[in-house]
Motif scaffolding. Structure first.
Motif, PDB file in Angstrom:
ATOM      1  N   GLU A   2     -17.376  21.841 -34.162  1.00 39.74           N
ATOM      2  CA  GLU A   2     -17.773  21.998 -33.004  1.00 39.74           C
ATOM      3  C   GLU A   2     -17.079  21.037 -32.849  1.00 39.74           C
ATOM      4  N   MET A   3     -16.615  21.287 -31.150  1.00 40.41           N
ATOM      5  CA  MET A   3     -15.468  19.631 -30.753  1.00 40.41           C
ATOM      6  C   MET A   3     -15.739  19.749 -28.789  1.00 40.41           C
ATOM      7  N   ALA A   4     -15.544  18.891 -28.280  1.00 39.50           N
ATOM      8  CA  ALA A   4     -15.660  18.950 -27.055  1.00 39.50           C
ATOM      9  C   ALA A   4     -15.330  17.769 -26.162  1.00 39.50           C
ATOM     10  N   GLY A   5     -14.063  17.758 -25.615  1.00 41.87           N
ATOM     11  CA  GLY A   5     -13.090  16.940 -24.787  1.00 41.87           C
ATOM     12  C   GLY A   5     -13.562  16.615 -23.546  1.00 41.87           C
ATOM     13  N   GLU A   6     -12.229  16.414 -22.347  1.00 48.59           N
ATOM     14  CA  GLU A   6     -12.103  16.207 -20.980  1.00 48.59           C
ATOM     15  C   GLU A   6     -10.765  15.821 -20.844  1.00 48.59           C
ATOM     16  N   ARG A   7     -10.159  15.945 -19.837  1.00 47.21           N
ATOM     17  CA  ARG A   7      -8.425  16.033 -19.362  1.00 47.21           C
ATOM     18  C   ARG A   7      -8.358  16.245 -17.958  1.00 47.21           C
ATOM     19  N   ARG A   8      -7.868  15.006 -17.682  1.00 47.03           N
ATOM     20  CA  ARG A   8      -7.036  15.196 -16.107  1.00 47.03           C
ATOM     21  C   ARG A   8      -6.063  15.861 -16.043  1.00 47.03           C
ATOM     22  N   ILE A   9      -6.288  16.829 -15.009  1.00 47.10           N
ATOM     23  CA  ILE A   9      -5.074  17.269 -14.987  1.00 47.10           C
ATOM     24  C   ILE A   9      -4.284  16.786 -13.007  1.00 47.10           C
ATOM     25  N   ALA A  10      -3.272  16.502 -13.474  1.00 46.05           N
ATOM     26  CA  ALA A  10      -2.358  16.288 -12.375  1.00 46.05           C
ATOM     27  C   ALA A  10      -2.193  17.368 -11.150  1.00 46.05           C
ATOM     28  N   ALA A  11      -3.191  18.146 -10.672  1.00 48.90           N
ATOM     29  CA  ALA A  11      -2.708  19.339  -9.815  1.00 48.90           C
ATOM     30  C   ALA A  11      -4.311  19.434  -9.624  1.00 48.90           C
ATOM     31  N   ILE A 125     -10.164  19.847 -41.542  1.00 46.24           N
ATOM     32  CA  ILE A 125      -9.893  20.991 -40.465  1.00 46.24           C
ATOM     33  C   ILE A 125     -10.036  20.174 -39.363  1.00 46.24           C
ATOM     34  N   ASP A 126     -11.347  19.787 -39.479  1.00 45.69           N
ATOM     35  CA  ASP A 126     -11.297  19.031 -38.103  1.00 45.69           C
ATOM     36  C   ASP A 126      -9.870  18.497 -37.446  1.00 45.69           C
ATOM     37  N   ALA A 127     -10.014  17.620 -38.380  1.00 43.80           N
ATOM     38  CA  ALA A 127      -8.798  16.375 -37.663  1.00 43.80           C
ATOM     39  C   ALA A 127      -7.715  17.567 -37.935  1.00 43.80           C
ATOM     40  N   THR A 128      -7.249  18.931 -38.428  1.00 45.74           N
ATOM     41  CA  THR A 128      -6.297  19.631 -37.555  1.00 45.74           C
ATOM     42  C   THR A 128      -6.507  19.832 -36.438  1.00 45.74           C
ATOM     43  N   ALA A 129      -7.309  19.876 -36.180  1.00 50.84           N
ATOM     44  CA  ALA A 129      -7.964  21.333 -34.878  1.00 50.84           C
ATOM     45  C   ALA A 129      -7.662  20.121 -33.644  1.00 50.84           C
ATOM     46  N   ARG A 130      -8.760  18.775 -33.595  1.00 46.68           N
ATOM     47  CA  ARG A 130      -8.206  17.387 -33.059  1.00 46.68           C
ATOM     48  C   ARG A 130      -6.449  17.599 -32.786  1.00 46.68           C
ATOM     49  N   PHE A 136      -2.452  20.775 -27.542  1.00 42.72           N
ATOM     50  CA  PHE A 136      -1.571  21.626 -26.704  1.00 42.72           C
ATOM     51  C   PHE A 136      -1.984  21.012 -25.077  1.00 42.72           C
ATOM     52  N   PHE A 137      -3.510  19.874 -24.568  1.00 44.00           N
ATOM     53  CA  PHE A 137      -3.392  19.631 -23.692  1.00 44.00           C
ATOM     54  C   PHE A 137      -2.060  18.376 -23.299  1.00 44.00           C
ATOM     55  N   THR A 138      -1.672  18.008 -23.943  1.00 44.08           N
ATOM     56  CA  THR A 138      -0.751  17.142 -23.181  1.00 44.08           C
ATOM     57  C   THR A 138       0.598  17.796 -23.165  1.00 44.08           C
ATOM     58  N   LYS A 139       0.537  18.789 -23.626  1.00 41.19           N
ATOM     59  CA  LYS A 139       1.576  20.395 -23.271  1.00 41.19           C
ATOM     60  C   LYS A 139       1.595  20.447 -21.744  1.00 41.19           C
TER      61      LYS A 139
END
Length: 236
Positions: A2-11, A125-130, A136-139
């Protein structure tokens, strides 16, 4: 996992929503993705190469969208088969909310890995997924936000160029110039006295005149020699 997070997108949320449903944008953002084709408004097929630790595999799978709530979010589910390397499946819930002039994207992920990859252990596996999620979100932020995250910093103000140091130049001594003399009077006088001495010596038998003449001639000749030596030394 399981993994969770937030990202701010300038759009805007609408722009982010459209990008999350654009297969070309998603293809560029998913690490290792070779193709992502849209079969329907809520279904995609994908091919991606994924490596976890020493094991790498080419996964072929299907992606489906559900719980669509434009432009606020959806649920995306997928599963893929990597042959002898194993298989993977997972679900991600994505929520979008306005954040000033941008959008706050929040996600939660629940994924499972089976086969040989599962034997590598949870931490790897967790480190690879993160790491894949971060890429993904940076791109995604770069593409959707107009490349704001990749904007180069403004050029620093160029400082005025300092004057190049000038090599110290040793003062050049002015060449010693012998004083420019006029007519060589010492030589003329010596020559005149020599002629006079010879004349007197020829006219008189007295030794006194000869001695006096020779002394005077020697003095003048010495003076002429000194003057000549001084001139010669000044020109060297």
């Amino acid at each position: 996992m399981e993994m969770a997070g937030e990202r701010r997108i300038a759009a805007s949320p609408q722009r982010v929503w459209e990008a999350l449903n654009d297969p070309e944008v998603l293809r560029q953002c998913i690490p290792g993705c070779q193709s992502l084709e849209k079969e329907a408004d809520d279904r995609f097929t994908a091919v991606a190469e994924i490596k976890i630790g020493p094991i790498g595999a080419r996964f072929k799978g299907a992606v489906a969208l559900s719980e669509l709530d434009p432009p606020h979010g959806y649920t995306i589910s997928g599963q893929g088969n990597g042959g002898v390397a194993g298989n993977a499946k997972g679900t991600a819930k994505v929520r979008l909310s306005a954040d000033g002039a941008g959008t706050l994207l929040a996600y939660t992920v629940d994924a499972q890995v089976g086969g040989r990859m599962a034997q590598l252990g949870g931490p790897l596996i967790d480190a690879t997924a993160r790491n894949m999620a971060d890429k993904f979100f940076t791109k995604f932020g770069d593409l959707v936000g107009g490349g704001a995250a990749a904007t180069a910093p403004a050029l620093a103000e160029t400082a005025p160029l300092a004057a190049e140091p000038t090599a110290a130049v040793a003062p050049v001594a002015a060449p010693h110039t012998a004083p420019v003399g006029g007519f060589p009077w010492a030589w003329a006088v010596a020559l005149g006295l020599a002629i006079l001495a010879g004349f007197l010596l020829g006219r008189s038998d007295a030794a006194d005149w000869w001695v006096i003449a020779m002394v005077l001639l020697a003095l003048v000749a010495a003076g002429a020699g000194f003057d000549a030596g001084r001139r010669s030394g000044g020109r060297s």
